[in-house]
Structure formats: C-alpha cells, structure tokens
Scaffold this motif. Structure first.
Motif, PDB file in Angstrom:
ATOM      1  N   SER A 444       0.806  -1.222   0.000  1.00  0.00           N
ATOM      2  CA  SER A 444       0.000   0.000   0.000  1.00  0.00           C
ATOM      3  C   SER A 444       0.838   1.270   0.000  1.00  0.00           C
ATOM      4  O   SER A 444       0.357   2.340  -0.367  1.00  0.00           O
ATOM      5  CB  SER A 444      -0.916   0.016   1.227  1.00  0.00           C
ATOM      6  N   GLY A 445       2.098   1.168   0.431  1.00  0.00           N
ATOM      7  CA  GLY A 445       2.937   2.356   0.546  1.00  0.00           C
ATOM      8  C   GLY A 445       2.705   3.133   1.831  1.00  0.00           C
ATOM      9  O   GLY A 445       3.334   4.180   2.048  1.00  0.00           O
ATOM     10  N   LYS A 446       1.844   2.635   2.711  1.00  0.00           N
ATOM     11  CA  LYS A 446       1.571   3.307   3.980  1.00  0.00           C
ATOM     12  C   LYS A 446       2.818   3.331   4.852  1.00  0.00           C
ATOM     13  O   LYS A 446       3.490   2.315   5.008  1.00  0.00           O
ATOM     14  CB  LYS A 446       0.432   2.604   4.710  1.00  0.00           C
ATOM     15  N   ILE A 447       3.102   4.503   5.436  1.00  0.00           N
ATOM     16  CA  ILE A 447       4.279   4.675   6.280  1.00  0.00           C
ATOM     17  C   ILE A 447       3.844   5.035   7.696  1.00  0.00           C
ATOM     18  O   ILE A 447       2.936   5.849   7.884  1.00  0.00           O
ATOM     19  CB  ILE A 447       5.223   5.755   5.726  1.00  0.00           C
ATOM     20  N   GLU A 448       4.475   4.416   8.693  1.00  0.00           N
ATOM     21  CA  GLU A 448       4.241   4.743  10.088  1.00  0.00           C
ATOM     22  C   GLU A 448       5.571   5.060  10.762  1.00  0.00           C
ATOM     23  O   GLU A 448       6.571   4.387  10.521  1.00  0.00           O
ATOM     24  CB  GLU A 448       3.547   3.590  10.813  1.00  0.00           C
ATOM     25  N   ARG A 449       5.551   6.067  11.613  1.00  0.00           N
ATOM     26  CA  ARG A 449       6.750   6.464  12.355  1.00  0.00           C
ATOM     27  C   ARG A 449       6.758   5.753  13.706  1.00  0.00           C
ATOM     28  O   ARG A 449       5.756   5.731  14.414  1.00  0.00           O
ATOM     29  CB  ARG A 449       6.771   7.979  12.554  1.00  0.00           C
ATOM     30  N   LEU A 450       7.918   5.202  14.080  1.00  0.00           N
ATOM     31  CA  LEU A 450       8.020   4.434  15.309  1.00  0.00           C
ATOM     32  C   LEU A 450       8.805   5.138  16.409  1.00  0.00           C
ATOM     33  O   LEU A 450       8.594   4.846  17.590  1.00  0.00           O
ATOM     34  CB  LEU A 450       8.659   3.070  15.034  1.00  0.00           C
ATOM     35  N   THR A 451       9.736   6.027  16.067  1.00  0.00           N
ATOM     36  CA  THR A 451      10.509   6.758  17.071  1.00  0.00           C
ATOM     37  C   THR A 451      10.508   8.245  16.737  1.00  0.00           C
ATOM     38  O   THR A 451      10.359   8.628  15.576  1.00  0.00           O
ATOM     39  CB  THR A 451      11.966   6.265  17.157  1.00  0.00           C
ATOM     40  N   GLN A 452      10.699   9.071  17.770  1.00  0.00           N
ATOM     41  CA  GLN A 452      10.706  10.516  17.552  1.00  0.00           C
ATOM     42  C   GLN A 452      11.225  11.233  18.802  1.00  0.00           C
ATOM     43  O   GLN A 452      10.918  10.841  19.933  1.00  0.00           O
ATOM     44  CB  GLN A 452       9.290  11.017  17.223  1.00  0.00           C
ATOM     45  N   ASP A 453      12.043  12.259  18.572  1.00  0.00           N
ATOM     46  CA  ASP A 453      12.504  13.167  19.633  1.00  0.00           C
ATOM     47  C   ASP A 453      13.267  12.454  20.746  1.00  0.00           C
ATOM     48  O   ASP A 453      13.182  12.837  21.914  1.00  0.00           O
ATOM     49  CB  ASP A 453      11.318  13.935  20.229  1.00  0.00           C
ATOM     50  N   GLN A 454      14.019  11.429  20.399  1.00  0.00           N
ATOM     51  CA  GLN A 454      14.836  10.726  21.397  1.00  0.00           C
ATOM     52  C   GLN A 454      16.180  10.336  20.795  1.00  0.00           C
ATOM     53  O   GLN A 454      16.522   9.158  20.718  1.00  0.00           O
ATOM     54  CB  GLN A 454      14.114   9.487  21.929  1.00  0.00           C
ATOM     55  N   GLY A 455      16.946  11.315  20.380  1.00  0.00           N
ATOM     56  CA  GLY A 455      18.257  11.045  19.814  1.00  0.00           C
ATOM     57  C   GLY A 455      18.166  10.453  18.421  1.00  0.00           C
ATOM     58  O   GLY A 455      17.124  10.509  17.759  1.00  0.00           O
ATOM     59  N   ASN A 456      19.272   9.862  17.967  1.00  0.00           N
ATOM     60  CA  ASN A 456      19.306   9.170  16.685  1.00  0.00           C
ATOM     61  C   ASN A 456      18.943   7.703  16.900  1.00  0.00           C
ATOM     62  O   ASN A 456      19.527   7.020  17.745  1.00  0.00           O
ATOM     63  CB  ASN A 456      20.695   9.258  16.059  1.00  0.00           C
ATOM     64  N   ASN A 457      17.989   7.221  16.123  1.00  0.00           N
ATOM     65  CA  ASN A 457      17.515   5.836  16.223  1.00  0.00           C
ATOM     66  C   ASN A 457      17.721   5.166  14.870  1.00  0.00           C
ATOM     67  O   ASN A 457      17.177   5.625  13.859  1.00  0.00           O
ATOM     68  CB  ASN A 457      16.045   5.818  16.622  1.00  0.00           C
ATOM     69  N   GLU A 458      18.516   4.081  14.865  1.00  0.00           N
ATOM     70  CA  GLU A 458      18.942   3.515  13.589  1.00  0.00           C
ATOM     71  C   GLU A 458      18.966   1.992  13.610  1.00  0.00           C
ATOM     72  O   GLU A 458      18.835   1.360  14.642  1.00  0.00           O
ATOM     73  CB  GLU A 458      20.346   4.022  13.248  1.00  0.00           C
ATOM     74  N   HIS A 459      19.159   1.440  12.406  1.00  0.00           N
ATOM     75  CA  HIS A 459      19.384   0.009  12.177  1.00  0.00           C
ATOM     76  C   HIS A 459      18.329  -0.881  12.831  1.00  0.00           C
ATOM     77  O   HIS A 459      18.646  -1.759  13.640  1.00  0.00           O
ATOM     78  CB  HIS A 459      20.781  -0.388  12.644  1.00  0.00           C
ATOM     79  N   PRO A 460      17.057  -0.710  12.503  1.00  0.00           N
ATOM     80  CA  PRO A 460      16.013  -1.558  13.090  1.00  0.00           C
ATOM     81  C   PRO A 460      16.038  -2.968  12.510  1.00  0.00           C
ATOM     82  O   PRO A 460      16.394  -3.182  11.354  1.00  0.00           O
ATOM     83  CB  PRO A 460      14.723  -0.825  12.709  1.00  0.00           C
ATOM     84  N   SER A 461      15.644  -3.926  13.340  1.00  0.00           N
ATOM     85  CA  SER A 461      15.588  -5.324  12.897  1.00  0.00           C
ATOM     86  C   SER A 461      14.434  -6.024  13.613  1.00  0.00           C
ATOM     87  O   SER A 461      14.291  -5.923  14.832  1.00  0.00           O
ATOM     88  CB  SER A 461      16.908  -6.031  13.211  1.00  0.00           C
ATOM     89  N   PHE A 462      13.615  -6.744  12.842  1.00  0.00           N
ATOM     90  CA  PHE A 462      12.459  -7.451  13.396  1.00  0.00           C
ATOM     91  C   PHE A 462      12.872  -8.700  14.178  1.00  0.00           C
ATOM     92  O   PHE A 462      13.835  -9.387  13.827  1.00  0.00           O
ATOM     93  CB  PHE A 462      11.528  -7.916  12.276  1.00  0.00           C
ATOM     94  N   SER A 463      12.104  -9.020  15.219  1.00  0.00           N
ATOM     95  CA  SER A 463      12.212 -10.317  15.880  1.00  0.00           C
ATOM     96  C   SER A 463      11.639 -11.375  14.945  1.00  0.00           C
ATOM     97  O   SER A 463      10.889 -11.057  14.009  1.00  0.00           O
ATOM     98  CB  SER A 463      11.440 -10.298  17.203  1.00  0.00           C
ATOM     99  N   PRO A 464      11.958 -12.655  15.158  1.00  0.00           N
ATOM    100  CA  PRO A 464      11.494 -13.686  14.209  1.00  0.00           C
ATOM    101  C   PRO A 464       9.985 -13.866  14.143  1.00  0.00           C
ATOM    102  O   PRO A 464       9.476 -14.438  13.185  1.00  0.00           O
ATOM    103  CB  PRO A 464      12.196 -14.958  14.712  1.00  0.00           C
ATOM    104  N   ASP A 465       9.239 -13.379  15.158  1.00  0.00           N
ATOM    105  CA  ASP A 465       7.783 -13.448  15.078  1.00  0.00           C
ATOM    106  C   ASP A 465       7.176 -12.169  14.516  1.00  0.00           C
ATOM    107  O   ASP A 465       5.959 -12.074  14.333  1.00  0.00           O
ATOM    108  CB  ASP A 465       7.170 -13.749  16.450  1.00  0.00           C
TER     109      ASP A 465
END
Length: 512
Positions: A444-465
C-alpha cells in the motif's frame, strides 16, 4: 498516530453461546419472552444454550400453566412453537470449533491481557532466588506486549495464606483488582539445584489453565523461568515466544577496533565472538542461526567472513576487490545478498552461502546497498540513490522488477523485511538531520513512524515473530540497544555494559 496491536479470538464456547443467543433472538416467537434471555444465551424460563458437539439446548423447569393456555406434552403451545423455531435456527449454526481461544497483536483494538504475578513462594531456602525468578518472569511477559502486568501494590488477596492450588485461592480478590490471569510459582532450593512449581489460573472461571514443574541448576534460573514464560505465551497465542532468541551487534570498546558480539533477547548473556583488534562491522545471522556473517578490515578489505557459533572457527567468504559488506541471508538458506564494488560501483550481488557463484543483480550509476530478503526469499529490498537521494526499493531475487517504495524524505536507508512480509522497517533522516525509525507497507505504501525526539535511532531489525524490533539509539548519549513493539510502543533499554553498541540484527528461531 499508529495502530496498536490487539487480540483476536477463534471460535470457542463463548462464540457458540453468542451464536446460540443470536439464533434465539432471530426467532419471531422470541418477542413473547424478551426478558427471559440472558446475556449468556440462557432462557431463564427453562431453555439453556451452551455445550458443544450436540444440539446445545435443553428444556426444563418452565413456568406454571397460564389460565386457558393449550399445551403439547405439558409445554405451552406457543412456547413449543418458539422452541421448535429456535432449534431450527440452531441447526443452521456451523459446528463449533474445538480450537482454543488465542491472542494476536495485529488487531487495532488492542487490549493487553491483565495478568497478576504476585511474589513467588519460598518453599525452602529460596527467598532470594524466588525474588529473582519473579523479576525474570515479569520482564519476559512485559516485553511481549501481550500482557498488562498489574501493580502488586493493588493486590488485596491474603498471599500469606494463599497457596498454589485452586482450593487455596480466593479468586474474587483477584477479580476485584482487574486480573484475568493469575500466575502462582513456588520455588525450592536444593543444594545447587532449584525447583520451580509453576501455575497459571483463569481468574474468571477459577480454574487452572497451565501447570509446569521445572528443575535445574541454580545458575540456569533465567532459562528455567524463560521456559515457563514461553509456555504461558504459547498458551495464549499458540505461537513460540522470543525468549530463547539472540541478537548480534557490533560493539566499539576501543578507539580503533570493533568487536562482533551476541546477547540474549533481553540483553543478558552478552559475549563477544569476534575479537581480533581490527574493525569488524555489519554482522548478520545465517538462515539457520548457526553462524554469523560479518565484514572485517583485519587483512585489508573490508572482506566478508563467517564464524561458526559452535566451533568458533572463522572462514573467509568473499575478498573481492573493494567492498564486501552488508550481507543478508535468504530465509531459504540457499543464498546471501550483499554489497560489492569489485566492478567499480557499489552494487547488490547474490552468491552461495560459501561465497560461490557471485552474481550481480543491480547495474546502475548510483550506489545500491543494504539488501534485505523477503520472508519467502523471492524479493529483496535495498537502498539506491538512482533517484538522486537514498530511497528504499524492492526487486525480484533475480534483479528484475525494480520498484521504488519510499517517496517521502530524502535520506532513507537500512531496510529490514518483516517475517510476515507485511512491513519493511527503515531509518530516515529528517530536516533536523536526526535519524528515526519508520516502517512501510510494501503493497500500500503506507508509512508509520516508530521513534521521535529521542536522539538518533537507527538500524532496526524485526524479531522472528515480527512482533518486536531491536534498534540502536543515542537517546542517552552513547549508542545503546533498545527493543520495542512493532508499533513503536514499549521501548526499553537492553544493553547493559560499557561501549558503543551498533547495527543489531535479531536472530532466527533457535535450532532444535
């Protein structure tokens, strides 16, 4: 701002009663008895709905005969017609499923399951061990995002006299504090061994839902508690927990060196597996979880290596001229994808897991990097600057069908595909030059923001579930590792030692 997870139930006894009640209410004769149908689907004049496998209604104990009414075998004729109509309607209801009711965290109508975990009982010489064991269980259940752990200060039950069995528990006391589930654990210390007598109760029914007795070395206490916690999660979700999974990351402890280390899902058990005094970076799990790929400047490079987690033996995978970095293992275990620049420009290549048969997938003037496989191993998400700025793209595993996914922002990178295939994580730099984590639905191209206003947040990785995310953040100054729910809630620090933690990747389910 973003949907939060929820839970969905499969059809069970409650669903059958609801259908029964709906069938009764659908009868044209029900208008004679509107006040006699309870919320549980019971006819208080004598017809009760419930049960499974057979026609779930029975008659009995009706009201006395009204003056002048006609009866059929002792039953008022208008009521007999109503019963017949109701039973006919019930025949249209499909047989109830024998499956249990399970929770899931993909529904927008999220309500965490309220569960009480009172102090564990010391059954002998285990006062300190019992307290530590409870802390582990509370942490495990909290991390899942499925449960709402009730505040022990609200408990009104007399825990000095309550035991571990149904007969010793006053369930009304737990109902009154909002608990739907109740955990009771007794701990016994026998020399170097510890015994956990674990119980899970359904508060509403006052019945035991799960019982487990675990015994092992006291040094393995965390693993014993994880085992019970995993049983609780499986009971409610029908799925395994992440309590035995691990996370790999790069760690800087000296100015000119980085080590490759692993830790348990909650940050405990940290140990470094590559420590050679050089710069080692961008670790990635093999598909089977038995080893780690990483890039190293040990002999020039960066070259690509693989370390076996059992033998700790290291082997060279690729030392082509230029870059050999950013590997991603295909979930089917047959290939790896990585960024190489042996032909002069950074491009995406695939090769065998041993480095054989390298094949170039992208061929563009711009930099192409950071490949991430889809869960079915048929697609690869990657970063490309072919539109002028780094954006997230996807392509088939053979390099065809390139499609741009992100059109917002001018610096999007490090994609990671969800194990369910429904989202791709990435981090983006905003107008303040701050990095935050987002996710995009590739369809769908839908985007959601997960972090904000707490420093630099990088390199996300999903858990296996697919329910949790690990990432690095500088919110406290030095880069550390955090985990959060896949909707961005419940963020918590998991790295506990000194040093700079970067580029985490959550491992697959452990090998049995």
């Amino acid at each position: 701002m973003r949907p939060s997870p929820g839970y969905r139930t499969t059809t069970g006894l409650a669903g059958h009663r609801r259908k029964c009640r709906e069938a009764l209410l659908a009868s044209p004769w029900i208008t004679d008895f509107p006040a006699q149908i309870s919320a549980r689907g019971e006819d208080r004049s004598g017809l009760t709905c419930g049960g499974a496998g057979v026609l779930p209604c029975r008659t009995g104990g009706g009201a006395g005969k009204r003056p002048g009414e006609e009866r059929v075998n002792g039953t008022p004729i208008h009521k007999a017609v109503w019963i017949a109509s109701a039973l006919a309607a019930l025949l249209l209801v499909p047989p109830v499923s024998s499956s249990r009711e399970y929770l899931t965290i993909t529904d927008p109508n999220f309500r965490p399951y309220p569960i009480a975990v009172p102090a564990f009982k010391d059954l002998g010489g285990a006062k300190d061990v019992a307290a530590r064991a409870r802390d582990v269980l509370v942490s495990d259940l909290s991390i899942t995002g499925i449960f709402k752990l009730l505040d022990p200060r609200s408990f009104i039950a007399d825990q000095r006299h309550e035991g571990l069995s149904v007969a010793t528990i006053n369930f009304n006391d737990w109902i009154n504090v909002g608990a739907e589930g109740l955990v009771k654990v007794g701990v016994l210390k026998k020399g170097k061994k510890v015994v956990l007598d674990c119980h899970l109760f359904d508060v509403a029914t006052g019945k035991e839902a799960l019982s487990k007795r675990l015994e092992g070395n006291a040094r393995a206490l965390r693993r014993l508690v994880h085992t019970f916690a995993d049983s609780v999660v499986r009971h409610f979700t029908g799925q395994p927990s992440v309590f035995f999974t691990k996370i790999v990351f790069a760690k800087k402890t000296k100015p000119r060196s980085k080590e490759i280390c692993i830790m348990d899902f909650d940050g405990f058990g940290e140990k470094c597996i590559v420590r050679n005094g050089s710069i080692n970076l961008l670790p990635a799990w093999s598909a089977d979880g038995r080893g780690i790929y990483y890039s190293s400047y040990l002999h020039g490079g960066p070259h690509l290596y693989y370390v076996d987690l059992t033998t700790r033996k290291t082997r060279l995978v690729s030392r082509a001229r230029g870059l050999n970095i950013g590997v991603s293992a295909a979930p089917d275990g047959k290939r790896i994808a990585l960024t190489m620049s042996k032909d002069g420009n950074a491009e995406i290549y695939v090769m065998g897991t041993d480095g054989s048969n390298p094949r170039r997938l992208t061929n563009d003037w711009a930099i192409d990097s950071s490949p991430s496989w889809s869960p079915d191993s048929k697609k690869i998400a990657f970063v490309s600057e072919r539109a002028g700025t780094p954006q997230i793209y996807e392509m088939a595993a053979d390099g065809t069908g390139v499609r741009r996914l992100t059109f917002q922002g001018n610096y999007n990178q490090t994609p990671d595909w969800s194990p369910r295939g429904d989202w791709i994580l990435f981090n983006a730099r905003d107008e303040r030059l701050v990095y935050d984590i987002f996710k995009i639905n590739p369809e769908s191209g839908k985007i959601e923001r997960l972090t904000q206003d707490q420093g630099n947040n990088e390199h996300p990785s999903f858990s296996p579930d697919g329910n949790l995310v690990v990432f690095s953040s500088t919110r406290t100054g030095e880069s550390k590792l955090y985990i959060m729910n896949a909707d961005g809630t419940n963020q918590r620090l998991i790295s506990r030692k000194k040093g700079e933690y970067t580029t985490p990747e959550w491992g697959p389910w452990p090998v049995k």
